[in-house]
Design an enzyme around this catalytic site. Structure first.
Site, PDB file in Angstrom:
ATOM      1  N   HIS A   1       0.868  -1.168   0.000  1.00 31.20           N
ATOM      2  CA  HIS A   1       0.000   0.000   0.000  1.00 31.20           C
ATOM      3  C   HIS A   1       0.905   1.217   0.000  1.00 31.20           C
ATOM      4  CE1 HIS A   1      -3.689   2.294   1.029  1.00 31.20           C
ATOM      5  NE2 HIS A   1      -2.777   3.149   1.449  1.00 31.20           N
ATOM      6  N   CYS A   2       0.776   2.022  -1.016  1.00 32.54           N
ATOM      7  CA  CYS A   2       1.686   3.156  -1.147  1.00 32.54           C
ATOM      8  C   CYS A   2       0.983   4.453  -0.760  1.00 32.54           C
ATOM      9  CB  CYS A   2       2.169   3.251  -2.586  1.00 32.54           C
ATOM     10  SG  CYS A   2       3.385   4.546  -2.816  1.00 32.54           S
ATOM     11  N   PRO A   3       1.361   5.066   0.355  1.00 36.34           N
ATOM     12  CA  PRO A   3       0.712   6.316   0.739  1.00 36.34           C
ATOM     13  C   PRO A   3       1.061   7.468  -0.197  1.00 36.34           C
ATOM     14  CG  PRO A   3       2.409   5.711   2.327  1.00 36.34           C
ATOM     15  CD  PRO A   3       2.324   4.610   1.341  1.00 36.34           C
TER      16      PRO A   3
ATOM     17  N   GLY B   1      -1.327   7.102  -2.769  1.00 34.06           N
ATOM     18  CA  GLY B   1      -2.688   7.145  -2.243  1.00 34.06           C
ATOM     19  C   GLY B   1      -3.540   5.960  -2.646  1.00 34.06           C
TER      20      GLY B   1
ATOM     21  N   MET C   1       8.463   4.081   1.064  1.00 36.58           N
ATOM     22  CA  MET C   1       7.187   3.411   0.999  1.00 36.58           C
ATOM     23  C   MET C   1       7.384   2.018   1.550  1.00 36.58           C
ATOM     24  SD  MET C   1       6.121   4.424  -2.785  1.00 36.58           S
ATOM     25  CE  MET C   1       7.304   5.444  -3.574  1.00 36.58           C
TER      26      MET C   1
END
Lengths: 502, 157
Positions: free
Chosen positions: A191-193, A196, A425
């Protein structure tokens, strides 16, 4: 297209009205409320924009930061450095810069806005069927069974498939449940903030193209800004050069710090692609030889070139969650054994309102009596106006009771915000293990998930509406024999009773 | 047990008795394949060969959609070169095959399954997890209680 859709919807509605003109429950108002799209009742923790066309994770703050950084840095580059460079060196520089910038932006938006490969949750019938199979396999004992896994041999390697308690499915190999988005994602990478969104099967290539092109862009801007400053310093002196173009300093700083992380990440993902692994697998060391001598990656094609081509140029599967499709009325539900409580199937046509209209009736009601002559399975409601006429979605022509929209938060979703580090990430990999460990304690809560609105929201405790009671009783005798169904049914009925008082 | 001559008749006069779920077969990796094991609930309703034919054809279609070869590379490279904008006007090979699958399933339903009181749901509607086969019971025959055990259904042809 839209007109076609609304016309076909109207067609469905006319059918319903014509066959049930005598019902007091079917007010004309209800039939005219616009149908909702599926994204509006999506069970995961995602945000949707543009009427379902855009899909992102819940927390998008860092994505806007990424966007701002890219736009500001490139903006400054084009405004302050490019004129000088175009004149002194060649006008090709801004052109290449422009192309790179557009490519970076395009791939970023594509990664952020697309569906990463979310697996839709199982509907009630499937979940019940799986439960039955699991109970049969375990030998239905009274107490909670151990965590549910299935083993499958892929290319000679034994892989364990875990059961996802939130989505009620056995996760396919390489899939993982993202606790931030509360979805199972196929070929889950991380999950890459910054982007998003989750990175999974459907947007991995865009993500890779994004970080690759961003590395090139960062190096490009960095080197040409340095060139600009050097050329200026030769003419006007270093300090004067800095004063003339202060933006360059900011660009250099941003690019310097970005280069290390972005280029490093690109290198890492290049390695992952060439060995056909996901970040998730690499972090867990699933295929490392340290686990065992015979441990190897069963998904790898053997050579680097094929692996790369497969990951980047392979076929792009379509989205499995039909975001913009219209929520159609319930498909016919299977009748479970009744405990003397009769309920009827819900339709999702009025789900927009937080009104619970579940009626739990212990005996034949006037409502049911009026419908006693109704066939259970009626018109087909073509979805989106574009699907095949003769197939698929069978509409339940019953009274429209709607379930309240409960947002299910899985009891074991562990917010891994602690894993978020601004600099890198880090993969927030699915909490498959944790699900399995803590779920035995929370099985009763999990049953409530049956009641969450999905494609087919009715819990197993609901009968297809409109059918005469007597017939239903006769029908129920033959199936769903295992005793476990009773506990399932009880829980869901308990949940129903709870909801009716909401 | 009366015969169901077509899909419409099936829907108007039948009631749902049971659902059988054909699960995915992951023995060859993550590519889409369904198990060809014949479920016991369908034993009295349809011939084994017909069922296996359907599942095998579907598996072949999915294999074709996910095949990694010359055409898919070309499509991938072209898409990358146009910054994936080409997908706005062109549909991917996968989508084309999915349309073929939808047509095939509809045809199978009309010709083979509906006359036997069964209905196959397109796996794409179930998130490609299962092939859902609904078993219908004729409402006219009030005596029969459980759909799967009624043998007379097989005579409907």
């Amino acid at each position: 297209m839209h007109l076609g859709v609304s016309e076909s919807m109207r067609e469905c509605e006319y059918n319903q009205i014509s066959t049930r003109s005598s019902t007091p429950m079917e007010t004309p108002y209800k039939n005219r409320t616009p149908k909702k799209r599926k994204w509006e009742s999506f069970p995961g923790r995602n945000k949707f924009y543009c009427n379902g066309r855009i899909m992102m994770a819940k927390q998008t703050g860092v994505f806007y930061l990424t966007l701002a950084l890219i736009l500001v840095t490139c903006g400054l580059f084009f405004t302050f450095d490019c004129p000088f460079l175009a004149l002194q060196l060649t006008p090709v520089i801004p052109v290449i810069g422009g192309v790179l910038f557009l490519f970076v932006l395009g791939t970023l938006l594509r990664t952020s806005f697309s569906d990463p490969g979310v697996l839709p949750r199982a509907n009630a019938d499937e979940a019940a069927d799986l439960e039955r199979q699991i109970d049969v396999a375990n030998g239905s004992t009274g107490y909670r069974p151990p965590p549910r896994t299935k083993e499958v041999v892929i290319n000679g390697q034994t892989v364990k498939l875990k059961y996802c308690f939130t989505c009620k499915i056995f996760r396919p190999p390489r899939a993982s449940h993202c606790s931030l988005c509360d979805n199972c994602v196929e070929r889950f990478d991380h999950h890459c903030p910054w982007v998003g969104n989750c990175v999974g099967r459907r947007n991995y290539r865009f993500f890779y193209m994004f970080i690759l092109s961003l590395s090139f862009l960062t190096i490009f801007i960095f080197s040409f800004v340095i060139t600009h400053i050097i050329l200026r310093s030769h003419r006007f002196g270093f300090l004067s050069a800095l004063k003339d173009s202060p933006a360059s300093v900011l660009e250099v700083v941003v690019c310097f710090f970005s280069v290390w992380s972005i280029v490093g990440l690109s290198g890492f993902h290049t390695y992952l692609i060439s060995s056909n692994q996901t970040t998730n697998e690499d972090i867990k060391g699933s295929w490392s030889s340290k686990r065992g001598k015979d441990n190897y990656n069963p998904y790898s094609y053997g050579n680097i070139f094929t692996n790369c081509c497969a990951a980047l140029c392979g076929p792009l599967p379509p989205s499995l969650i039909d975001r913009r499709g219209f929520v159609r009325s319930d498909a016919p539900q299977l009748a479970p054994p009744t405990n003397g409580i009769t309920t009827y199937g819900a339709t999702q046509s009025q789900q927009g309102h937080m009104v619970s209209e579940i009626k739990i009736k212990a005996a034949a009601t006037p409502l049911l009596q009026q419908h006693s002559s109704e066939p259970v399975i009626l018109t087909t409601c073509p979805e989106n106006g574009g699907s095949m006429p003769g197939r698929g979605p069978l509409t339940l022509g019953g009274p429209c009771a709607s379930l309240p929209l409960g947002q299910p938060t899985p009891p074991t979703s562990i917010p891994s915000l602690g894993c978020h580090e601004a600099a890198d990430m880090l993969p927030i990999h699915g909490h498959g293990h944790s699900h399995n460990h803590s779920h035995p304690l929370q099985e009763p809560v999990a049953h409530h998930h049956f009641l969450t609105p999905e494609e087919v929201p009715s819990p197993p405790g609901m009968l297809p509406c409109g059918s005469p009671m007597g017939h239903n009783h006769a029908m129920q005798a033959g199936f769903y024999n295992p005793a476990s169904q009773d506990s399932l049914h009880e829980d869901s009925v308990r949940g129903l009773v709870k909801l009716s008082f909401v | 047990m009366s015969t169901f001559h077509n899909l419409q008749e099936l829907r108007h006069s039948a009631s749902l008795a049971n659902k059988v779920f054909i699960q995915r077969d992951y023995s060859e990796g993550t590519t889409c394949r369904f198990q060809t094991k014949f479920p016991s609930e369908l034993e009295s309703r349809i011939e084994r060969t017909l069922f296996e034919d359907t599942v095998k054809t579907l598996n072949n279609y999915y294999a074709e959609a996910e095949k990694i070869g010359g055409q898919s590379y070309l499509e991938g490279c072209l898409a990358c070169a146009t910054a994936y904008l080409i997908f706005l006007c062109m549909e991917t090979r996968y989508e084309k095959v999915l349309k073929k699958i939808a047509k095939y399933i509809q045809e199978q339903n009309e010709k083979v399954y509906a006359p036997r009181g069964l209905l196959v749901t397109d796996p794409i509607d179930r998130g490609m997890r299962v092939i859902e086969i609904s078993i219908y019971e004729d409402r006219g025959s009030s005596g029969s209680s459980s759909g799967s055990s009624s043998v007379s259904g097989s005579t409907a042809r």
